[in-house]
Design a protein around this motif. Structure first.
Motif, PDB file in Angstrom:
ATOM      1  N   THR A  62      -0.578  -0.220  -4.569  1.00 30.29           N
ATOM      2  CA  THR A  62      -1.692   0.730  -4.659  1.00 30.29           C
ATOM      3  C   THR A  62      -1.121   2.142  -4.722  1.00 30.29           C
ATOM      4  OG1 THR A  62      -1.970   0.954  -2.249  1.00 30.29           O
ATOM      5  CG2 THR A  62      -3.220  -0.791  -3.353  1.00 30.29           C
ATOM      6  N   ALA A  63      -1.682   2.939  -5.636  1.00 27.75           N
ATOM      7  CA  ALA A  63      -1.209   4.320  -5.820  1.00 27.75           C
ATOM      8  C   ALA A  63      -2.170   5.037  -6.751  1.00 27.75           C
ATOM      9  CB  ALA A  63       0.198   4.342  -6.413  1.00 27.75           C
ATOM     10  N   LYS A 112       0.998   7.921 -10.644  1.00 29.84           N
ATOM     11  CA  LYS A 112       2.239   7.300 -10.175  1.00 29.84           C
ATOM     12  C   LYS A 112       2.432   5.888 -10.708  1.00 29.84           C
ATOM     13  CE  LYS A 112       2.086  10.130  -5.979  1.00 29.84           C
ATOM     14  NZ  LYS A 112       2.106  10.162  -4.511  1.00 29.84           N
ATOM     15  N   HIS A 113       1.528   5.426 -11.556  1.00 32.68           N
ATOM     16  CA  HIS A 113       1.602   4.048 -12.029  1.00 32.68           C
ATOM     17  C   HIS A 113       2.827   3.797 -12.892  1.00 32.68           C
ATOM     18  CE1 HIS A 113      -2.874   2.833 -11.228  1.00 32.68           C
ATOM     19  NE2 HIS A 113      -2.295   3.419 -10.195  1.00 32.68           N
ATOM     20  N   THR A 129      -8.085   5.276  -5.753  1.00 33.96           N
ATOM     21  CA  THR A 129      -9.127   6.300  -5.799  1.00 33.96           C
ATOM     22  C   THR A 129     -10.291   5.884  -6.695  1.00 33.96           C
ATOM     23  OG1 THR A 129      -8.208   7.519  -7.690  1.00 33.96           O
ATOM     24  CG2 THR A 129      -7.356   8.071  -5.498  1.00 33.96           C
ATOM     25  N   GLU A 130     -10.058   4.896  -7.553  1.00 32.92           N
ATOM     26  CA  GLU A 130     -11.090   4.448  -8.493  1.00 32.92           C
ATOM     27  C   GLU A 130     -11.557   3.019  -8.240  1.00 32.92           C
ATOM     28  OE1 GLU A 130     -12.501   6.272 -10.778  1.00 32.92           O
ATOM     29  OE2 GLU A 130     -11.240   8.055 -10.559  1.00 32.92           O
ATOM     30  N   THR A 131     -10.720   2.231  -7.573  1.00 31.25           N
ATOM     31  CA  THR A 131     -10.991   0.801  -7.435  1.00 31.25           C
ATOM     32  C   THR A 131     -10.759   0.360  -5.997  1.00 31.25           C
ATOM     33  OG1 THR A 131     -10.211   0.453  -9.699  1.00 31.25           O
ATOM     34  CG2 THR A 131     -10.357  -1.495  -8.288  1.00 31.25           C
ATOM     35  N   HIS A 140       0.834  -1.205   0.000  1.00 31.72           N
ATOM     36  CA  HIS A 140       0.000   0.000   0.000  1.00 31.72           C
ATOM     37  C   HIS A 140       0.870   1.257   0.000  1.00 31.72           C
ATOM     38  CE1 HIS A 140      -3.661  -2.190   0.274  1.00 31.72           C
ATOM     39  NE2 HIS A 140      -3.383  -2.725   1.446  1.00 31.72           N
ATOM     40  N   ALA A 141       0.330   2.323  -0.628  1.00 31.97           N
ATOM     41  CA  ALA A 141       1.097   3.574  -0.795  1.00 31.97           C
ATOM     42  C   ALA A 141       2.449   3.254  -1.402  1.00 31.97           C
ATOM     43  CB  ALA A 141       1.238   4.313   0.530  1.00 31.97           C
ATOM     44  N   ALA A 142       2.406   2.529  -2.508  1.00 28.84           N
ATOM     45  CA  ALA A 142       3.624   1.959  -3.080  1.00 28.84           C
ATOM     46  C   ALA A 142       4.589   2.999  -3.632  1.00 28.84           C
ATOM     47  CB  ALA A 142       3.260   0.952  -4.173  1.00 28.84           C
ATOM     48  N   ALA A 143       4.127   4.211  -3.878  1.00 28.48           N
ATOM     49  CA  ALA A 143       5.020   5.250  -4.386  1.00 28.48           C
ATOM     50  C   ALA A 143       5.610   6.111  -3.275  1.00 28.48           C
ATOM     51  CB  ALA A 143       4.285   6.145  -5.381  1.00 28.48           C
TER      52      ALA A 143
END
Length: 312
Positions: free
Chosen positions: A174-175, A179-180, A195-197, A150-153
Protein backbone atom coordinates in the motif's frame (compact mmCIF):
# COMPACT_ATOMS: atom_id res chain seq x y z
CA UNK A 1 33.43 14.11 21.01
CA UNK A 2 30.33 15.63 19.43
CA UNK A 3 26.98 13.95 19.90
CA UNK A 4 23.31 14.82 19.68
CA UNK A 5 21.66 15.21 23.05
CA UNK A 6 18.53 16.63 24.65
CA UNK A 7 17.67 17.98 28.09
CA UNK A 8 13.96 17.26 27.95
CA UNK A 9 11.38 15.28 26.02
CA UNK A 10 9.67 17.12 23.20
CA UNK A 11 9.67 17.90 19.50
CA UNK A 12 12.64 17.92 17.13
CA UNK A 13 13.71 21.31 18.47
CA UNK A 14 14.95 19.72 21.74
CA UNK A 15 17.82 18.02 19.87
CA UNK A 16 21.16 19.80 20.05
CA UNK A 17 24.87 19.20 19.57
CA UNK A 18 26.65 18.47 22.85
CA UNK A 19 30.26 17.74 23.81
CA UNK A 20 30.65 14.51 25.82
CA UNK A 21 33.47 12.19 26.81
CA UNK A 22 34.42 9.62 24.22
CA UNK A 23 33.32 6.21 25.52
CA UNK A 24 35.67 3.30 26.07
CA UNK A 25 34.80 -0.25 25.05
CA UNK A 26 34.15 -2.69 27.88
CA UNK A 27 34.53 -6.47 27.83
CA UNK A 28 33.22 -7.98 24.57
CA UNK A 29 32.63 -4.46 23.17
CA UNK A 30 34.14 -2.42 20.36
CA UNK A 31 34.48 1.33 19.92
CA UNK A 32 33.27 2.45 16.50
CA UNK A 33 34.14 5.72 14.81
CA UNK A 34 30.77 6.58 13.32
CA UNK A 35 30.69 7.47 9.63
CA UNK A 36 26.90 7.44 9.25
CA UNK A 37 23.83 6.86 11.41
CA UNK A 38 20.36 5.99 10.19
CA UNK A 39 17.26 7.84 11.39
CA UNK A 40 14.14 5.83 12.25
CA UNK A 41 10.61 6.59 13.49
CA UNK A 42 11.42 4.98 16.83
CA UNK A 43 14.05 7.70 17.35
CA UNK A 44 11.31 10.33 17.31
CA UNK A 45 9.21 8.26 19.70
CA UNK A 46 12.06 7.98 22.19
CA UNK A 47 12.87 11.68 21.79
CA UNK A 48 9.32 12.64 22.64
CA UNK A 49 8.26 10.06 25.24
CA UNK A 50 11.11 7.81 26.33
CA UNK A 51 9.83 4.92 24.21
CA UNK A 52 9.09 1.43 25.47
CA UNK A 53 11.26 1.82 28.54
CA UNK A 54 9.53 5.05 29.53
CA UNK A 55 12.88 6.45 30.60
CA UNK A 56 12.66 9.08 33.32
CA UNK A 57 15.34 11.14 31.60
CA UNK A 58 16.00 11.54 27.86
CA UNK A 59 18.58 9.19 26.37
CA UNK A 60 20.98 9.79 23.52
CA UNK A 61 19.34 8.72 20.29
CA UNK A 62 20.22 6.45 17.41
CA UNK A 63 20.60 2.72 16.76
CA UNK A 64 21.72 2.39 13.13
CA UNK A 65 25.46 2.72 12.66
CA UNK A 66 28.11 2.21 10.01
CA UNK A 67 31.70 3.01 10.73
CA UNK A 68 35.20 1.79 11.48
CA UNK A 69 36.36 -0.09 14.57
CA UNK A 70 38.61 2.25 16.55
CA UNK A 71 39.40 -0.02 19.51
CA UNK A 72 38.35 -3.37 20.95
CA UNK A 73 37.63 -4.31 24.55
CA UNK A 74 38.83 -7.42 26.38
CA UNK A 75 37.67 -10.71 24.89
CA UNK A 76 36.76 -9.48 21.40
CA UNK A 77 37.86 -11.94 18.72
CA UNK A 78 35.66 -11.02 15.75
CA UNK A 79 37.02 -7.57 14.92
CA UNK A 80 40.17 -5.51 15.12
CA UNK A 81 40.86 -1.79 14.69
CA UNK A 82 40.36 -0.69 11.11
CA UNK A 83 37.52 -3.10 10.31
CA UNK A 84 34.48 -1.54 8.63
CA UNK A 85 31.30 -2.65 10.40
CA UNK A 86 27.60 -1.89 10.56
CA UNK A 87 24.69 -2.95 12.72
CA UNK A 88 22.07 -2.05 15.31
CA UNK A 89 23.66 -2.11 18.77
CA UNK A 90 21.70 -2.70 21.97
CA UNK A 91 18.13 -2.15 20.73
CA UNK A 92 15.69 -1.81 22.43
CA UNK A 93 18.09 -0.41 25.04
CA UNK A 94 19.79 2.96 24.36
CA UNK A 95 22.76 2.98 21.99
CA UNK A 96 23.45 6.64 21.06
CA UNK A 97 24.68 6.31 17.48
CA UNK A 98 24.02 10.01 16.78
CA UNK A 99 27.62 10.70 17.76
CA UNK A 100 31.18 10.67 16.52
CA UNK A 101 31.92 7.47 18.45
CA UNK A 102 29.77 4.71 19.91
CA UNK A 103 30.45 1.50 21.79
CA UNK A 104 28.66 -1.69 20.84
CA UNK A 105 28.68 -5.34 21.87
CA UNK A 106 30.89 -6.89 19.21
CA UNK A 107 28.25 -9.43 18.28
CA UNK A 108 25.68 -6.75 17.50
CA UNK A 109 27.75 -5.79 14.44
CA UNK A 110 28.87 -7.44 11.22
CA UNK A 111 31.42 -6.54 8.57
CA UNK A 112 30.21 -3.94 6.09
CA UNK A 113 30.16 -5.23 2.50
CA UNK A 114 32.81 -3.39 0.49
CA UNK A 115 30.22 -2.68 -2.19
CA UNK A 116 28.20 -0.47 0.20
CA UNK A 117 29.04 3.07 1.23
CA UNK A 118 28.71 3.91 4.91
CA UNK A 119 25.54 5.86 4.12
CA UNK A 120 23.99 2.89 2.33
CA UNK A 121 24.99 0.55 5.15
CA UNK A 122 23.72 2.84 7.92
CA UNK A 123 20.29 2.93 6.27
CA UNK A 124 19.82 -0.81 6.64
CA UNK A 125 20.14 -2.27 10.15
CA UNK A 126 17.05 -1.36 12.18
CA UNK A 127 14.59 -1.27 9.28
CA UNK A 128 15.95 -4.37 7.55
CA UNK A 129 16.20 -6.33 10.80
CA UNK A 130 12.61 -5.37 11.59
CA UNK A 131 11.46 -6.67 8.21
CA UNK A 132 13.61 -9.81 8.51
CA UNK A 133 12.43 -10.67 12.02
CA UNK A 134 8.81 -10.06 11.03
CA UNK A 135 8.73 -11.87 7.70
CA UNK A 136 11.34 -14.59 8.18
CA UNK A 137 11.74 -15.31 11.90
CA UNK A 138 8.11 -14.68 12.88
CA UNK A 139 6.00 -15.38 9.78
CA UNK A 140 8.33 -17.85 8.02
CA UNK A 141 7.30 -16.50 4.62
CA UNK A 142 7.57 -19.19 1.94
CA UNK A 143 7.49 -19.26 -1.87
CA UNK A 144 4.08 -18.54 -3.33
CA UNK A 145 2.60 -16.97 -0.21
CA UNK A 146 0.76 -13.68 -0.53
CA UNK A 147 2.24 -10.90 1.60
CA UNK A 148 0.63 -7.50 2.17
CA UNK A 149 2.96 -4.70 3.31
CA UNK A 150 1.55 -1.40 4.55
CA UNK A 151 3.45 1.85 3.93
CA UNK A 152 5.48 -0.17 1.48
CA UNK A 153 7.60 2.77 0.32
CA UNK A 154 8.67 3.70 3.85
CA UNK A 155 11.86 2.80 5.68
CA UNK A 156 10.79 -0.67 6.83
CA UNK A 157 8.28 -1.18 4.04
CA UNK A 158 10.56 -0.88 1.02
CA UNK A 159 13.08 -3.26 2.57
CA UNK A 160 10.28 -5.66 3.51
CA UNK A 161 9.15 -5.75 -0.12
CA UNK A 162 12.61 -6.86 -1.19
CA UNK A 163 13.00 -9.41 1.61
CA UNK A 164 9.59 -10.94 0.90
CA UNK A 165 10.47 -11.18 -2.81
CA UNK A 166 13.78 -12.85 -1.91
CA UNK A 167 11.68 -15.51 -0.14
CA UNK A 168 9.60 -16.12 -3.27
CA UNK A 169 6.44 -14.39 -2.05
CA UNK A 170 3.78 -12.59 -4.08
CA UNK A 171 3.99 -9.05 -2.66
CA UNK A 172 1.27 -6.43 -2.45
CA UNK A 173 2.07 -2.98 -1.06
CA UNK A 174 0.00 0.00 0.00
CA UNK A 175 1.31 3.44 -0.97
CA UNK A 176 0.32 6.68 -2.62
CA UNK A 177 0.11 6.56 -6.42
CA UNK A 178 3.28 8.61 -6.86
CA UNK A 179 5.29 5.79 -5.25
CA UNK A 180 3.87 2.90 -7.27
CA UNK A 181 6.57 2.87 -9.94
CA UNK A 182 9.23 2.88 -7.24
CA UNK A 183 7.66 -0.15 -5.56
CA UNK A 184 7.23 -2.04 -8.82
CA UNK A 185 10.91 -1.41 -9.45
CA UNK A 186 11.64 -3.17 -6.17
CA UNK A 187 9.60 -6.17 -7.27
CA UNK A 188 6.14 -5.51 -5.83
CA UNK A 189 3.55 -7.53 -7.75
CA UNK A 190 0.61 -5.27 -6.89
CA UNK A 191 0.33 -1.81 -5.38
CA UNK A 192 -2.81 -0.31 -3.83
CA UNK A 193 -3.33 3.45 -3.53
CA UNK A 194 -4.74 3.64 0.00
CA UNK A 195 -5.91 7.24 -0.59
CA UNK A 196 -8.30 6.08 -3.32
CA UNK A 197 -9.06 2.45 -2.48
CA UNK A 198 -9.90 0.52 0.68
CA UNK A 199 -7.18 -2.13 0.74
CA UNK A 200 -9.41 -4.39 2.83
CA UNK A 201 -11.80 -4.77 -0.10
CA UNK A 202 -9.18 -4.61 -2.86
CA UNK A 203 -7.05 -7.59 -1.81
CA UNK A 204 -7.71 -10.96 -0.24
CA UNK A 205 -6.38 -14.46 0.43
CA UNK A 206 -3.38 -12.92 2.18
CA UNK A 207 -1.07 -15.17 4.19
CA UNK A 208 0.93 -12.48 6.01
CA UNK A 209 0.32 -8.78 6.65
CA UNK A 210 3.13 -6.51 7.85
CA UNK A 211 1.41 -3.60 9.60
CA UNK A 212 3.84 -0.71 10.02
CA UNK A 213 1.11 1.86 10.73
CA UNK A 214 -1.14 0.70 13.57
CA UNK A 215 -4.47 2.31 14.43
CA UNK A 216 -7.31 0.71 12.46
CA UNK A 217 -4.92 -0.93 9.99
CA UNK A 218 -4.64 -4.03 12.16
CA UNK A 219 -8.37 -4.78 12.41
CA UNK A 220 -8.91 -3.91 8.74
CA UNK A 221 -6.01 -6.14 7.75
CA UNK A 222 -7.70 -9.13 9.39
CA UNK A 223 -10.37 -8.90 6.68
CA UNK A 224 -7.75 -9.58 3.99
CA UNK A 225 -6.37 -12.80 5.51
CA UNK A 226 -7.10 -16.36 4.50
CA UNK A 227 -7.80 -18.87 7.34
CA UNK A 228 -4.76 -19.20 9.57
CA UNK A 229 -3.24 -15.98 8.21
CA UNK A 230 -1.05 -13.72 10.32
CA UNK A 231 -0.79 -9.99 11.01
CA UNK A 232 2.62 -8.90 12.31
CA UNK A 233 2.16 -5.47 13.88
CA UNK A 234 4.99 -3.01 14.49
CA UNK A 235 2.90 -0.10 15.72
CA UNK A 236 -0.41 -1.19 17.21
CA UNK A 237 -0.92 -0.16 20.84
CA UNK A 238 -4.09 -2.27 20.89
CA UNK A 239 -2.33 -5.53 20.12
CA UNK A 240 -4.02 -7.52 22.90
CA UNK A 241 -7.50 -6.69 21.59
CA UNK A 242 -6.39 -7.38 18.01
CA UNK A 243 -5.03 -10.80 19.01
CA UNK A 244 -8.37 -11.70 20.60
CA UNK A 245 -10.28 -10.59 17.51
CA UNK A 246 -7.92 -12.57 15.30
CA UNK A 247 -8.34 -15.77 17.31
CA UNK A 248 -12.12 -15.47 17.15
CA UNK A 249 -11.84 -15.37 13.35
CA UNK A 250 -9.41 -18.30 13.13
CA UNK A 251 -6.53 -15.93 12.40
CA UNK A 252 -3.34 -14.85 14.16
CA UNK A 253 -1.86 -11.52 15.22
CA UNK A 254 1.34 -10.65 17.04
CA UNK A 255 3.34 -7.55 18.01
CA UNK A 256 7.06 -7.33 17.21
CA UNK A 257 9.85 -5.29 18.78
CA UNK A 258 13.08 -5.59 16.80
CA UNK A 259 16.08 -7.00 18.66
CA UNK A 260 19.82 -6.78 18.13
CA UNK A 261 20.63 -9.87 16.07
CA UNK A 262 23.98 -10.74 14.50
CA UNK A 263 22.61 -13.76 12.63
CA UNK A 264 19.95 -11.58 11.03
CA UNK A 265 22.53 -8.90 10.23
CA UNK A 266 24.66 -11.48 8.44
CA UNK A 267 21.67 -12.44 6.29
CA UNK A 268 21.01 -8.78 5.52
CA UNK A 269 24.66 -8.15 4.67
CA UNK A 270 24.61 -11.14 2.30
CA UNK A 271 21.45 -9.91 0.56
CA UNK A 272 22.92 -6.41 0.23
CA UNK A 273 26.23 -7.71 -1.10
CA UNK A 274 24.42 -9.80 -3.73
CA UNK A 275 22.37 -6.79 -4.84
CA UNK A 276 19.10 -8.39 -3.70
CA UNK A 277 18.53 -5.78 -0.99
CA UNK A 278 19.21 -2.06 -1.18
CA UNK A 279 18.13 0.88 0.90
CA UNK A 280 16.61 3.86 -0.88
CA UNK A 281 18.16 7.01 0.58
CA UNK A 282 15.56 9.76 0.90
CA UNK A 283 18.08 12.34 2.08
CA UNK A 284 21.38 12.73 3.93
CA UNK A 285 22.08 15.45 6.47
CA UNK A 286 25.07 16.26 8.65
CA UNK A 287 25.02 15.29 12.33
CA UNK A 288 24.26 18.80 13.55
CA UNK A 289 21.05 18.79 11.47
CA UNK A 290 19.52 15.88 13.40
CA UNK A 291 16.52 18.01 14.37
CA UNK A 292 15.84 18.76 10.71
CA UNK A 293 16.13 15.05 9.93
CA UNK A 294 13.43 14.34 12.51
CA UNK A 295 11.20 17.06 11.08
CA UNK A 296 11.48 15.53 7.61
CA UNK A 297 10.83 12.02 8.90
CA UNK A 298 7.75 13.09 10.81
CA UNK A 299 6.03 14.33 7.67
CA UNK A 300 5.32 10.67 6.89
CA UNK A 301 6.03 11.34 3.21
CA UNK A 302 9.60 10.14 2.80
CA UNK A 303 10.49 7.33 0.42
CA UNK A 304 13.15 5.13 2.00
CA UNK A 305 15.55 6.22 4.73
CA UNK A 306 17.08 9.39 6.18
CA UNK A 307 20.76 9.15 7.14
CA UNK A 308 23.02 11.41 9.18
CA UNK A 309 26.61 11.71 7.98
CA UNK A 310 29.22 12.04 10.72
CA UNK A 311 32.77 11.30 9.47
CA UNK A 312 34.08 11.42 5.91
Amino acid sequence: MRAIGQDTFGGPEVLKVVEVERPEPGPAEVLVRVHAAGVNPTDSWHRGTGGLAGDAAPVRLGWDVSGVVEAVGPGVTLFQPGDEVFGMPRHPLPAGTYAEYVTSPARHLVRKPASLTHVQAAALPLAALTAWQALVDTADVRPGQRVLIHAAAGGVGHLAVQIAKSRGAYVIGTARAAKHDFLRGLGADEVVDYTETDFATAVGDIDVVLDTIGGDYGPRSLRTLRPGGLVVSLASPAEAALAVEARELGLRSTFLVVEADQAGMREIAALAESGTLRAEIATTLSLELAARAHEIGETGRTTGKIVLTVAD
